[in-house]
Design a protein around this motif. Structure first.
Motif, mmCIF file in Angstrom:
data_model
loop_
_atom_site.group_PDB
_atom_site.id
_atom_site.type_symbol
_atom_site.label_atom_id
_atom_site.label_comp_id
_atom_site.label_asym_id
_atom_site.label_seq_id
_atom_site.Cartn_x
_atom_site.Cartn_y
_atom_site.Cartn_z
ATOM 1 N N GLN A 1 83.441 -34.370 -5.281
ATOM 2 C CA GLN A 1 83.024 -32.978 -5.129
ATOM 3 C C GLN A 1 82.472 -32.426 -6.450
ATOM 4 N N ARG A 2 83.153 -32.778 -7.546
ATOM 5 C CA ARG A 2 82.647 -32.309 -8.848
ATOM 6 C C ARG A 2 81.272 -32.907 -9.145
ATOM 7 N N GLN A 3 81.102 -34.193 -8.795
ATOM 8 C CA GLN A 3 79.791 -34.818 -9.016
ATOM 9 C C GLN A 3 78.719 -34.145 -8.166
ATOM 10 N N LYS A 4 79.097 -33.784 -6.903
ATOM 11 C CA LYS A 4 78.130 -33.071 -6.060
ATOM 12 C C LYS A 4 77.763 -31.717 -6.662
ATOM 13 N N GLY A 5 78.782 -31.032 -7.217
ATOM 14 C CA GLY A 5 78.489 -29.744 -7.854
ATOM 15 C C GLY A 5 77.552 -29.906 -9.037
ATOM 16 N N LEU A 6 77.800 -30.960 -9.852
ATOM 17 C CA LEU A 6 76.905 -31.208 -10.990
ATOM 18 C C LEU A 6 75.484 -31.532 -10.520
ATOM 19 N N LEU A 7 75.396 -32.345 -9.429
ATOM 20 C CA LEU A 7 74.067 -32.668 -8.904
ATOM 21 C C LEU A 7 73.353 -31.427 -8.382
ATOM 22 N N ALA A 8 74.130 -30.541 -7.706
ATOM 23 C CA ALA A 8 73.511 -29.300 -7.200
ATOM 24 C C ALA A 8 73.015 -28.438 -8.359
ATOM 25 N N GLY A 9 73.810 -28.352 -9.442
ATOM 26 C CA GLY A 9 73.365 -27.579 -10.608
ATOM 27 C C GLY A 9 72.105 -28.165 -11.230
ATOM 28 N N ALA A 10 72.088 -29.522 -11.311
ATOM 29 C CA ALA A 10 70.896 -30.169 -11.870
ATOM 30 C C ALA A 10 69.672 -29.875 -11.003
ATOM 31 N N ASN A 11 69.856 -29.910 -9.662
ATOM 32 C CA ASN A 11 68.727 -29.591 -8.770
ATOM 33 C C ASN A 11 68.252 -28.165 -8.966
ATOM 34 N N GLU A 12 69.187 -27.227 -9.128
ATOM 35 C CA GLU A 12 68.789 -25.826 -9.354
ATOM 36 C C GLU A 12 68.021 -25.692 -10.659
ATOM 37 N N LEU A 13 68.502 -26.358 -11.728
ATOM 38 C CA LEU A 13 67.795 -26.309 -13.012
ATOM 39 C C LEU A 13 66.387 -26.896 -12.883
ATOM 40 N N LEU A 14 66.285 -28.013 -12.109
ATOM 41 C CA LEU A 14 64.961 -28.604 -11.919
ATOM 42 C C LEU A 14 64.048 -27.665 -11.144
ATOM 43 N N ALA A 15 64.597 -26.979 -10.123
ATOM 44 C CA ALA A 15 63.774 -26.021 -9.352
ATOM 45 C C ALA A 15 63.314 -24.875 -10.241
ATOM 46 N N ALA A 16 64.244 -24.360 -11.080
ATOM 47 C CA ALA A 16 63.861 -23.268 -11.996
ATOM 48 C C ALA A 16 62.799 -23.730 -12.985
ATOM 49 N N GLN A 17 62.984 -25.024 -13.470
ATOM 50 C CA GLN A 17 61.987 -25.561 -14.391
ATOM 51 C C GLN A 17 60.606 -25.664 -13.723
ATOM 52 N N SER A 18 60.605 -26.097 -12.439
ATOM 53 C CA SER A 18 59.329 -26.197 -11.719
ATOM 54 C C SER A 18 58.688 -24.829 -11.568
ATOM 55 N N THR A 19 59.509 -23.800 -11.282
ATOM 56 C CA THR A 19 58.971 -22.434 -11.147
ATOM 57 C C THR A 19 58.374 -21.953 -12.469
ATOM 58 N N GLU A 20 59.097 -22.215 -13.565
ATOM 59 C CA GLU A 20 58.587 -21.777 -14.866
ATOM 60 C C GLU A 20 57.306 -22.512 -15.236
ATOM 61 N N VAL A 21 57.267 -23.823 -14.917
ATOM 62 C CA VAL A 21 56.044 -24.575 -15.211
ATOM 63 C C VAL A 21 54.888 -24.038 -14.378
ATOM 64 N N GLU A 22 55.145 -23.677 -13.114
ATOM 65 C CA GLU A 22 54.083 -23.112 -12.274
ATOM 66 C C GLU A 22 53.616 -21.762 -12.814
ATOM 67 N N ASP A 23 54.607 -20.936 -13.288
ATOM 68 C CA ASP A 23 54.231 -19.651 -13.911
ATOM 69 C C ASP A 23 53.365 -19.881 -15.137
ATOM 70 N N LEU A 24 53.759 -20.893 -15.923
ATOM 71 C CA LEU A 24 52.965 -21.208 -17.111
ATOM 72 C C LEU A 24 51.562 -21.647 -16.724
ATOM 73 N N ARG A 25 51.463 -22.439 -15.625
ATOM 74 C CA ARG A 25 50.127 -22.862 -15.164
ATOM 75 C C ARG A 25 49.281 -21.657 -14.740
ATOM 76 N N LEU A 26 49.929 -20.706 -14.027
ATOM 77 C CA LEU A 26 49.203 -19.496 -13.601
ATOM 78 C C LEU A 26 48.757 -18.683 -14.818
ATOM 79 N N CYS A 27 49.677 -18.531 -15.801
ATOM 80 C CA CYS A 27 49.322 -17.793 -17.021
ATOM 81 C C CYS A 27 48.147 -18.463 -17.737
ATOM 82 N N CYS A 28 48.188 -19.800 -17.802
ATOM 83 C CA CYS A 28 47.096 -20.524 -18.443
ATOM 84 C C CYS A 28 45.792 -20.347 -17.663
ATOM 85 N N ALA A 29 45.905 -20.326 -16.317
ATOM 86 C CA ALA A 29 44.686 -20.102 -15.504
ATOM 87 C C ALA A 29 44.107 -18.714 -15.770
#
Length: 285
Positions: free
Chosen positions: A28-56
């Motif tokens: 269960q703890r490993q699943k929680g860590l994996l879920a947190g990592a997925n959330e961080l990756l999703a946030a990173q993808s959103t920020e990278v997309e925002d950066l792409r829009l800003c650059c555009a």
């Protein structure tokens, strides 16, 4: 004997259940860590997309100011390269996250593995979190660079506006100079007309003088038969001394005032034209 076996079996079952519970808790703890990592990756993808829009957006603004700020085009290209590099790093991060998730699945399949395997998995997750945090920091840095690029474009646009105003003033200066020369030409034309009028008046005065002298010589010739008019045309007959000559001229002029005025009165109608009447029209062209 049966009781002892039951106790032994019960003790083994308790140990097995306790161990299973610990393993499921770790899962269960490993699943929680994996879920947190997925959330961080999703946030990173959103920020990278925002950066792409800003650059555009920055690219669009740079294109609008391209005529005034040519160096910005190279800067935008460099930014696009850096963005491509960041996107590649993001893909690497996602690959590492997928590897971490695969490792987690392996850990789920290997519930009975040793504690060292769990420690390795924990290290892999920590590494993934570290990489994600570094990527987030890099994205913030590039966002700041994009904002600085926008400010540079604004300053370049203002500089272009100032240069356009200066060129407008530079174009306006010849028109003002031409207007000044036009005024000078008009003033010169007026002055030429003025001098023409003066010349005409002088010519008329010269003609009146010649007419008066001619009339005076004719009167003298009518009074004195055989008088030498050629000798009279040479001027006064005066002493050689200048002072005596000036005194003689003054006496002659004084003596000639009265008769000269009377003689001039006789020739005024011939020399001076009569004033125009109120009903007379203008001169014929």
């Amino acid at each position: 004997m049966l009781t002892q076996e039951l106790e032994t079996w019960s003790l083994g079952k308790s140990v097995f259940l306790r161990r299973e519970r610990d393993i499921w808790d770790q899962l269960q703890r490993q699943k929680g860590l994996l879920a947190g990592a997925n959330e961080l990756l999703a946030a990173q993808s959103t920020e990278v997309e925002d950066l792409r829009l800003c650059c555009a957006d920055a690219k669009v603004e740079a294109a609008m100011a391209q005529d005034q700020v040519a160096p910005l085009a190279a800067r935008v290209k460099e930014l696009e390269k850096e963005l491509t590099r960041v996107a590649g790093e993001r893909d690497v991060f996602r690959s590492r996250a997928r590897e971490a998730m695969a490792s987690g699945k392996v850990l789920v399949g290997q519930l009975g593995a040793e504690q060292s395997a769990h420690q390795l998995m924990k290290g892999a997750l920590n590494e993934a979190l570290t990489v994600v945090e570094a990527s987030r920091t890099e994205a913030v840095v590039w966002r700041g660079k994009a904002e600085e690029l926008g400010r540079e474009a604004s300053r370049a646009s203002e500089a272009a506006r100032v240069e356009a105003q200066r060129l407008k003033e530079k174009v306006e200066a010849p028109r003002v100079e031409a207007q000044r020369w036009k005024e000078k030409a008009e003033a010169s034309q007026v002055e030429a007309q003025h001098w023409g009028q003066k010349a005409e008046v002088g010519e008329r005065l010269r003609g009146a003088l010649h007419t008066g002298v001619n009339r005076a010589l004719a009167v003298i010739a009518s009074h004195y038969i055989g008088v030498d008019l050629q000798a009279i045309s040479d001027g006064y007959v005066l002493p050689d001394d200048d002072e005596e000559a000036d005194e003689a001229v003054a006496k002659l002029m004084e003596a000639a005032v009265g008769p000269g005025s009377a003689l001039a009165k006789l020739f005024e109608e011939e020399v001076v034209p009569p004033p125009p009447s109120a009903n007379a029209g203008g001169p014929e062209p």
